[in-house]
Design an enzyme around this catalytic site. Structure first.
Site, short mmCIF file in Angstrom:
data_model
loop_
_atom_site.label_atom_id
_atom_site.label_comp_id
_atom_site.label_asym_id
_atom_site.label_seq_id
_atom_site.Cartn_x
_atom_site.Cartn_y
_atom_site.Cartn_z
N LYS A 24 0.84 -1.21 0.00
CA LYS A 24 0.00 0.00 0.00
C LYS A 24 0.87 1.25 0.00
CE LYS A 24 -1.89 1.68 4.06
NZ LYS A 24 -1.60 3.11 4.20
N ASN A 25 1.82 1.28 0.93
CA ASN A 25 2.59 2.51 1.10
C ASN A 25 3.58 2.76 -0.04
OD1 ASN A 25 1.17 2.91 3.39
ND2 ASN A 25 2.83 2.49 4.83
N CYS A 118 -5.64 7.40 9.35
CA CYS A 118 -6.00 6.81 10.63
C CYS A 118 -5.73 7.80 11.76
CB CYS A 118 -5.17 5.55 10.86
SG CYS A 118 -5.79 4.16 9.94
N ARG A 123 -0.38 13.95 13.54
CA ARG A 123 0.01 13.88 12.14
C ARG A 123 0.03 15.24 11.42
NH1 ARG A 123 -2.13 8.31 9.51
NH2 ARG A 123 0.01 8.16 8.89
N ASP A 309 4.02 0.39 12.31
CA ASP A 309 2.87 -0.29 11.71
C ASP A 309 2.71 -1.74 12.18
OD1 ASP A 309 2.18 2.01 10.40
OD2 ASP A 309 2.86 1.38 8.43
N ARG A 401 -8.68 -0.98 4.18
CA ARG A 401 -7.88 0.08 3.58
C ARG A 401 -6.51 -0.44 3.16
NH1 ARG A 401 -7.25 5.05 7.21
NH2 ARG A 401 -5.64 5.14 5.65
C1 UD1 Z 1 3.97 6.69 6.58
C2 UD1 Z 1 3.13 5.47 6.36
C3 UD1 Z 1 2.61 4.91 7.68
C4 UD1 Z 1 3.75 4.69 8.65
C5 UD1 Z 1 4.61 5.95 8.79
C6 UD1 Z 1 5.83 5.75 9.65
C7 UD1 Z 1 2.18 5.88 4.16
C8 UD1 Z 1 0.97 6.18 3.37
N1 UD1 Z 1 2.01 5.81 5.50
O1 UD1 Z 1 3.10 7.68 7.14
O2 UD1 Z 1 1.95 3.68 7.40
O3 UD1 Z 1 3.23 4.36 9.92
O4 UD1 Z 1 5.04 6.38 7.48
O5 UD1 Z 1 6.62 4.73 9.14
O6 UD1 Z 1 3.25 5.67 3.63
N2 UD1 Z 1 5.38 14.30 11.33
C9 UD1 Z 1 5.41 15.62 11.72
N3 UD1 Z 1 5.38 16.57 10.73
C10 UD1 Z 1 5.28 16.24 9.41
C11 UD1 Z 1 5.25 14.90 9.03
C12 UD1 Z 1 5.29 13.93 10.04
O7 UD1 Z 1 5.51 15.93 12.89
O8 UD1 Z 1 5.23 17.17 8.58
C13 UD1 Z 1 5.39 13.25 12.39
C14 UD1 Z 1 4.10 12.43 12.37
O9 UD1 Z 1 3.07 13.07 13.09
C15 UD1 Z 1 4.56 11.15 13.02
C16 UD1 Z 1 5.99 10.99 12.48
O10 UD1 Z 1 6.40 12.31 12.09
O11 UD1 Z 1 4.56 11.29 14.40
C17 UD1 Z 1 6.13 10.03 11.33
O12 UD1 Z 1 5.39 10.48 10.24
P1 UD1 Z 1 5.74 10.14 8.73
O13 UD1 Z 1 7.03 9.40 8.63
O14 UD1 Z 1 5.59 11.38 7.93
O15 UD1 Z 1 4.57 9.14 8.39
P2 UD1 Z 1 3.55 9.20 7.19
O16 UD1 Z 1 4.26 9.55 5.93
O17 UD1 Z 1 2.35 9.97 7.60
#
Ligand code: UD1
Length: 409
Positions: A24-25, A118, A123, A309, A401
């Site tokens: 998915k990711n 989710c 986030r 995850d 999902r």
């Molecule tokens: C992606 C994955 C998700 C996985 C996560 C961490 C997808 C679609 N989803 O989510 O399944 O759990 O990586 O491996 O690929 N953060 C901030 N500011 C930002 C961006 C992130 O503070 O601008 C924080 C988030 O709130 C979270 C952490 O950084 O606490 C990790 O987020 P991130 O690595 O960005 O995860 P996603 O890309 O949302």
């Protein structure tokens, strides 16, 4: 049984052989990347999950046409000329935020509803905004949407304070068509970043270093459509492997790039499983013939460490262990939502801030439980398989999902 519920009568063992679905990711940012160049794209091994459907809704809103035949997905982006998306898809799904990078890359303008996904924590998207800002993007926060535009995208030296997966993807997408060189420091190193950069390279992008903390992108003037095979889903693989361990089963997974599993094979061994890895054949097998062993302390962390995850599936497994375990969630703030549900099944787990104390030695029994997010939902299914008696899992829409046909219809 209604569509959003699943009934399981346990205990049941997870045994057999399985071809793991596409990731998915990895697939979602590839779909976003398709907006970077007009043409007809083909993705093979694309998972049949509702997050892909939601992303396709967004692409259709942008003017694309999509056709799915089994696990082959064909997307024609020749009519994509809209950079303002009102579709509900982005609100449902975190990955919609990667459309920012690709729309900005090609059209220099994007308007998207604030990303959903989710409810596993705050986030925010501040890292995306900061990084894209360094490439020349300006943002306006509107009531229900984020509007972004750039007169010109210019390569830059960018440092991410945290290796965010989504922010890294957005930088790659926007920098691929920016003028000049982008050096991204502190990049996420997840296999999905390597997959996206492989796909972008097939589209004609110049990217080096994906999978390391420093990624270099030399902007090109134009990209073209491409055909690609989505790698198998390491998280789905991990969920089933942990499920086999919990249920005292025996499982062989085919089509899994074993390097994508990071630390997981070691953790499965620590739990007491016999693990056999065949790297050259992309196979992993586990066999569990003993009681689950406790893990004194483990924290989630970016790849190749233990993935957030899989934290809830591991928690479910550790609830059966002979002794206490401590699990710390270091990536998301609200990722212990299955604790009260597992307790309904007889697990003895307590949480304090980001730490879960799992007492172990539980004999799980069937219960009515509710999935509140994707990965936690899958973990509840694994727990219900080990539990004695009938369980009903509500909130299966979350699970759909990301897991293709988890109940094996
Ligand atoms: C992606 C994955 C998700 C996985 C996560 C961490 C997808 C679609 N989803 O989510 O399944 O759990 O990586 O491996 O690929 N953060 C901030 N500011 C930002 C961006 C992130 O503070 O601008 C924080 C988030 O709130 C979270 C952490 O950084 O606490 C990790 O987020 P991130 O690595 O960005 O995860 P996603 O890309 O949302």
């Amino acid at each position: 049984m209604g569509e959003d519920r699943l009934e399981i009568v346990g205990p049941q063992r997870i045994c057999g052989e399985l071809l793991v679905q596409g990731s998915k990711n990895a697939a979602l940012p590839m779909l976003a990347a398709m907006l970077l160049a007009e043409g007809v794209y083909i993705l093979h091994h694309c998972p049949q999950i509702t997050d892909v459907d939601h992303m396709l809704e967004l692409l259709t809103d942008a003017g694309c046409r999509a056709h799915q035949e089994g696990h082959m997905l064909i997307v024609d982006t020749r009519g994509a000329d809209r950079c303002r998306l009102e579709g509900s898809g982005a609100g449902k799904m975190r990955a919609g935020v990667t459309l920012l990078g690709s729309m900005l890359g090609r059209m220099r303008e994007a308007e998207l509803p604030y990303p959903g996904g989710c409810t596993i924590g705050k986030r925010p998207i501040d890292l995306h905004i900061q990084a894209l800002g360094q490439l020349g993007v300006r943002f306006e926060h509107r009531e229900h949407s984020l509007y972004a535009y750039a007169d010109q995208l210019r390569g830059a030296d960018i440092t991410l304070d945290f290796p965010s997966v989504g922010a890294t993807e957005n930088v790659l997408l926007a920098a691929a068509l920016a003028e000049g060189r982008t050096l991204l420091h502190g990049a996420a190193q997840e296999p999905e970043i390597v997959a996206l950069s492989g796909f972008l390279r097939k589209m004609g992008a110049h990217i080096e270093g994906a999978g390391t903390p420093v990624i270099r992108v030399e902007g090109v003037e134009r990209l073209h459509a491409a055909e690609y095979i989505v790698p198998s889903d390491r998280i789905v693989a991990g969920t089933y492997l942990l499920g086999a361990v919990m249920t005292g089963g025996e499982l062989r997974l085919l089509h899994v790039p074993t390097a994508h599993l990071g630390i997981l094979p070691r953790i499965l061994t620590e739990l007491g499983a016999e693990v056999s890895l065949k790297e050259e054949r992309n196979e992993i097998a586990v066999k569990m013939e003993r009681k689950v062993r406790a893990i004194p302390y483990l924290a989630t962390a970016p790849f190749p460490d233990f993935p957030t995850d899989l934290q809830s599936a591991l928690m479910a497994a550790l609830s059966l262990a002979s002794g206490p375990s401590f699990l710390e969630e270091k990536i998301f703030e609200a990722r212990f939502q299955i604790v009260p549900e597992l307790r309904k099944m007889g697990a003895r787990i307590y949480e304090e801030d980001s730490l879960a104390v799992i007492e172990g030695d539980a004999r799980l029994h069937g219960a009515q439980v509710c999935a509140r997010e994707l990965r936690g939902g899958a973990a509840l299914i694994m727990a219900a398989l080990t539990a004695e008696g009938r369980s009903e899992i509500r909130g299966m829409d979350f699970v759909k999902r990301g897991y293709e046909d988890i109940q094996g219809d």
